[in-house]
Enzyme design. Structure first.
Site, PDB file in Angstrom:
ATOM      1  N   GLU A 231       0.840  -1.199   0.000  1.00 28.17           N
ATOM      2  CA  GLU A 231       0.000   0.000   0.000  1.00 28.17           C
ATOM      3  C   GLU A 231       0.877   1.251   0.000  1.00 28.17           C
ATOM      4  O   GLU A 231       0.641   2.197  -0.759  1.00 28.17           O
ATOM      5  CB  GLU A 231      -0.911  -0.016   1.234  1.00 28.17           C
ATOM      6  CG  GLU A 231      -1.818   1.173   1.355  1.00 28.17           C
ATOM      7  CD  GLU A 231      -2.855   1.226   0.242  1.00 28.17           C
ATOM      8  OE1 GLU A 231      -3.714   0.349   0.212  1.00 28.17           O
ATOM      9  OE2 GLU A 231      -2.791   2.147  -0.603  1.00 28.17           O
TER      10      GLU A 231
ATOM     11  N   ASP B 244       1.031   4.083  -2.873  1.00 33.27           N
ATOM     12  CA  ASP B 244       0.629   5.457  -2.562  1.00 33.27           C
ATOM     13  C   ASP B 244       1.745   6.455  -2.854  1.00 33.27           C
ATOM     14  O   ASP B 244       1.479   7.572  -3.306  1.00 33.27           O
ATOM     15  CB  ASP B 244       0.194   5.561  -1.086  1.00 33.27           C
ATOM     16  CG  ASP B 244      -1.039   4.708  -0.787  1.00 33.27           C
ATOM     17  OD1 ASP B 244      -1.669   4.219  -1.749  1.00 33.27           O
ATOM     18  OD2 ASP B 244      -1.360   4.521   0.400  1.00 33.27           O
TER      19      ASP B 244
ATOM     20  N   SER C 203      -7.659   2.303  -3.299  1.00 29.47           N
ATOM     21  CA  SER C 203      -6.308   2.655  -2.856  1.00 29.47           C
ATOM     22  C   SER C 203      -5.500   3.272  -3.982  1.00 29.47           C
ATOM     23  O   SER C 203      -4.546   4.002  -3.721  1.00 29.47           O
ATOM     24  CB  SER C 203      -5.555   1.396  -2.414  1.00 29.47           C
ATOM     25  OG  SER C 203      -5.981   0.952  -1.175  1.00 29.47           O
TER      26      SER C 203
ATOM     27  N   ASP D 207     -19.305  12.705 -16.111  1.00 27.26           N
ATOM     28  CA  ASP D 207     -20.237  11.819 -15.410  1.00 27.26           C
ATOM     29  C   ASP D 207     -19.988  10.371 -15.848  1.00 27.26           C
ATOM     30  O   ASP D 207     -19.738  10.128 -17.033  1.00 27.26           O
ATOM     31  CB  ASP D 207     -21.664  12.254 -15.761  1.00 27.26           C
ATOM     32  CG  ASP D 207     -22.713  11.631 -14.857  1.00 27.26           C
ATOM     33  OD1 ASP D 207     -22.324  10.964 -13.869  1.00 27.26           O
ATOM     34  OD2 ASP D 207     -23.911  11.816 -15.152  1.00 27.26           O
ATOM     35  N   ILE D 208     -20.026   9.466 -14.909  1.00 22.45           N
ATOM     36  CA  ILE D 208     -19.927   8.039 -15.251  1.00 22.45           C
ATOM     37  C   ILE D 208     -21.330   7.458 -15.117  1.00 22.45           C
ATOM     38  O   ILE D 208     -21.968   7.604 -14.074  1.00 22.45           O
ATOM     39  CB  ILE D 208     -18.920   7.318 -14.341  1.00 22.45           C
ATOM     40  CG1 ILE D 208     -17.510   7.859 -14.606  1.00 22.45           C
ATOM     41  CG2 ILE D 208     -18.971   5.801 -14.568  1.00 22.45           C
ATOM     42  CD1 ILE D 208     -16.441   7.266 -13.710  1.00 22.45           C
TER      43      ILE D 208
ATOM     44  N   GLY E  42     -25.804  11.969 -13.481  1.00 15.89           N
ATOM     45  CA  GLY E  42     -25.718  12.765 -12.249  1.00 15.89           C
ATOM     46  C   GLY E  42     -24.968  12.002 -11.167  1.00 15.89           C
ATOM     47  O   GLY E  42     -24.425  10.917 -11.408  1.00 15.89           O
TER      48      GLY E  42
ATOM     49  N   ASP F 180     -24.046   9.573  -8.246  1.00  9.47           N
ATOM     50  CA  ASP F 180     -24.537   8.257  -7.833  1.00  9.47           C
ATOM     51  C   ASP F 180     -23.602   7.670  -6.779  1.00  9.47           C
ATOM     52  O   ASP F 180     -22.436   8.063  -6.690  1.00  9.47           O
ATOM     53  CB  ASP F 180     -24.654   7.325  -9.048  1.00  9.47           C
ATOM     54  CG  ASP F 180     -23.348   7.205  -9.803  1.00  9.47           C
ATOM     55  OD1 ASP F 180     -22.395   6.623  -9.259  1.00  9.47           O
ATOM     56  OD2 ASP F 180     -23.259   7.719 -10.949  1.00  9.47           O
TER      57      ASP F 180
END
Ligand code: NAG
Ligand code: NAG
Ligand code: NAG
Length: 576
Positions: free
Chosen positions: A294, A298, A493, A536-537, A555, A557
């Site tokens: 991680e 990062d 992540s 927008d997805i 919109g 979600d």
């Protein structure tokens, strides 16, 4: 002293110790859990002489005013936009009143206990005392409990009491009834061809505006630069714009892995490094075999992506002083940093399922992130990798929101995938908080979404909760270097440090233009100008709990939030 009469709740215990002044105080159960939470097991009694360290969170004097102030300085439509507070000014709102301090210290001193203040504002007191004395003080009995999956043990109780007269002054005394499982982060890891030749990744530049076809399967910094319009030119205003990356449970990021990553995947940033801050005994051995996956992910998608932005890895160790793995301790440490090195963005790819954290602690954490927002820090958290089942795929009968994403003062980052136009990553944690109500900046979005699904999933989620996530970025097939090899990883992540890099690069341009940094993001993101920076997805969903989960739609979600951002459009949104 006046005895306050009260109706005995279920488990009220009155102190019985002879002659103890405490017995004159009416005790009332302050917090309790109905049973040992699932995942934990009773593991026997504890020695009465064992030393316990407890923290008393005092009621903060003016938290509502600080909320208003934080919204004001973060809302582009407000005259105070960008006029962030200093940590000292924040402390004025957070500090307890003189009345609270004297009431609580009176109680402690009559029990022969001295407390020390462990937060800059003095709202957090710490006491050390033997178990036997803590049991008398809180009219309770401590036991040992094991977290079954990890084998870790802790001293806890199912209920504790405080004097009724102090209920208005004390938020909680912990660790007591918080049974919080260890933090979850782990990106899903798939090994890819180890030790590739750097020449393998040199690709022809795509035609302007297009994204290379290879990015459909393997995502690296140049894919993200293409997808999101991120600049490759180095940031110029590094001195006052640090990006903070939080790592927990002793994880540290490895410089050799970052160098390997850069040599293969972003040679233009070759030589990039990061600085280190440690909290709660955080580690940084740099032994490559001990590098955190991680942590490496990062740092590679911040120091290795946000060209020229100084990055600080904040390594939190195994000795958190709070109930939540160090999430609160890191805030205290950041607020104590000098302005020059205090991060302007904080990226965290760890979290909890909301129901694993007592509401008292979730609220205290949220107030802590609000303090970061008030001083001008953008606080980003991964939304989780289990779709509607929370952090990770688990069995569940009702949907599981994650925290701290449910706190309105953090920006919750969900997952998307594929070449543009992107679709929702099915792992994308999303849903509605049971602890935090829908904030006004999101009110119309949440009600429109809930109306659009009719009665679907009624009873499985909270219709008046804060909706998560706020945004979504690439969360699948992301290439990293870890322990001297290359891997593909997935999860929110990945999305979180990528968005943190974008925010830090926007901050760089703002500083160059003599403007304040972005700070607490949500009021901007949900403003008309902010929304215009998102694509927008509208397809994909986040299955979990034996359902298909929520669907991405036109919109906002609860799978991909407002959608996926674009760097140039964000610059436009802030008037650059
Ligand atoms: C809370 O803050 C507001 C705004 O700064 C101030 O007017 C008020 O006096 C404060 N109240 C207390 C109890 O400190
Ligand atoms: C940094 O400054 C140089 C020289 O003025 C400029 O060419 C470059 O575009 C700037 N970088 C950014 C990210 O603004
Ligand atoms: C739903 O959310 C509201 C607002 O935060 C809260 O008051 C309520 O207790 C929640 N309901 C449940 C069942 O958790």
């Amino acid at each position: 002293m006046r005895l306050i009469s009260f109706i005995l709740p279920l488990a009220v215990l009155l102190s019985v110790s002879n002659g103890n002044p405490m017995s004159r105080r009416a005790m009332v159960v302050h917090e309790s859990v109905p049973a040992v939470p699932s995942g934990f097991a009773h593991a026997g009694t504890v020695s009465p002489s064992q030393e316990l360290t407890l923290r008393i969170a005092l009621v903060q004097s003016n938290i509502t005013a600080l909320q208003e102030k934080t919204y004001a300085v973060s809302d582009p439509a407000n005259a105070l936009y960008g006029q962030y507070l200093t940590p000292e000014e924040v402390a004025e709102y957070v500090k307890p009143t003189a009345e609270t301090l004297s009431a609580v210290s009176g109680w402690l001193s009559e029990n022969g206990i001295t407390a020390k203040s462990v937060s800059p504002a003095g709202d957090l007191l710490q006491i050390s005392l033997p178990v036997s004395k803590a049991e008398t003080l809180l009219a309770t009995q401590f036991s040992s409990f094991t977290h079954v999956a990890s084998g870790t043990t802790s001293i806890r109780t199912l209920a504790y009491s405080i004097p009724a007269s102090l209920r208005a002054h004390i938020q909680f005394v912990h660790p007591t009834i918080a049974f919080v499982p260890p933090l979850v982060s782990k990106p899903g890891l798939t090994a890819i061809n180890h030790k590739r030749e750097p020449t393998n990744v040199v690709r022809a530049s795509p035609t302007s505006g297009a994204v290379s076809a290879s990015c459909a399967k393997t995502v690296n910094p140049s894919c993200l630069q293409e997808m999101y319009g991120l600049p490759t030119a180095k940031a110029n205003n590094s001195a006052s714009n640090t990006l903070g990356v939080a790592g927990y449970q002793g994880e540290f990021a490895n410089q050799a892995d970052l160098s390997l990553f850069l040599s293969y995947l972003n040679p233009g940033l070759k030589g990039a490094t990061f600085s280190l801050m440690t909290v709660d005994g955080g580690e940084n051995t740099q032994t490559i075999s001990e590098a955190g996956d991680e942590a490496d992910l990062d740092i590679e998608y911040t120091a290795g992506l946000a060209a020229g932005v100084p990055v600080t890895f904040i390594s939190v160790g195994y000795n958190p002083q709070d109930d939540v793995g160090g999430f609160m301790d890191i805030v205290t440490a950041i607020l104590a940093e000098p302005a020059a090195t205090r991060p302007t963005v904080l990226s965290t790819s760890y979290g909890f399922n909301e129901n694993d954290v007592p509401i008292s602690v979730a609220v205290e954490m949220c107030n802590a992130y609000m303090q970061l927002g008030a001083v001008g820090i953008s606080v980003l958290f991964a939304s989780g990798d289990g779709g509607v089942s929370g952090l990770q795929t688990t069995t569940c009968t009702t949907f599981v929101p994650t925290t701290p994403g449910g706190c309105p003062f953090v920006t919750s980052v969900g997952g998307s995938t594929g070449l543009p136009p992107q679709v929702a990553a099915s792992l994308s944690g999303g849903g509605f908080s049971n602890y935090f109500p829908t904030p006004s900046f999101q009110g119309a979005d949440v009600s429109a979404y809930i109306a659009s699904i009719g009665g679907e999933y009624s009873g499985l989620y909270n219709k008046s909760g804060r909706g998560i996530p706020d945004v979504a970025l690439q969360a699948e097939d992301v290439e990293i270097a870890w322990t001297d090899s290359l891997y593909l990883v997935g999860g929110t992540s990945c999305a979180t440090p990528i968005f943190a890099s974008m925010v830090a690069l926007v901050n760089d341009r703002l500083i160059a233009a003599g403007k304040p940094v972005l700070g607490y993001l949500n009021p901007l993101l949900y403003s008309p100008a902010g929304r215009a920076a998102f694509t927008d997805i509208t397809s994909g969903s986040n299955p979990g709990c034996n359902t298909n989960g929520f669907s991405a739609s036109v919109g906002w979600d609860p799978v991909t939030g407002l959608g996926t951002p674009n760097f140039e459009l964000l610059l436009t949104a802030v008037g650059l």
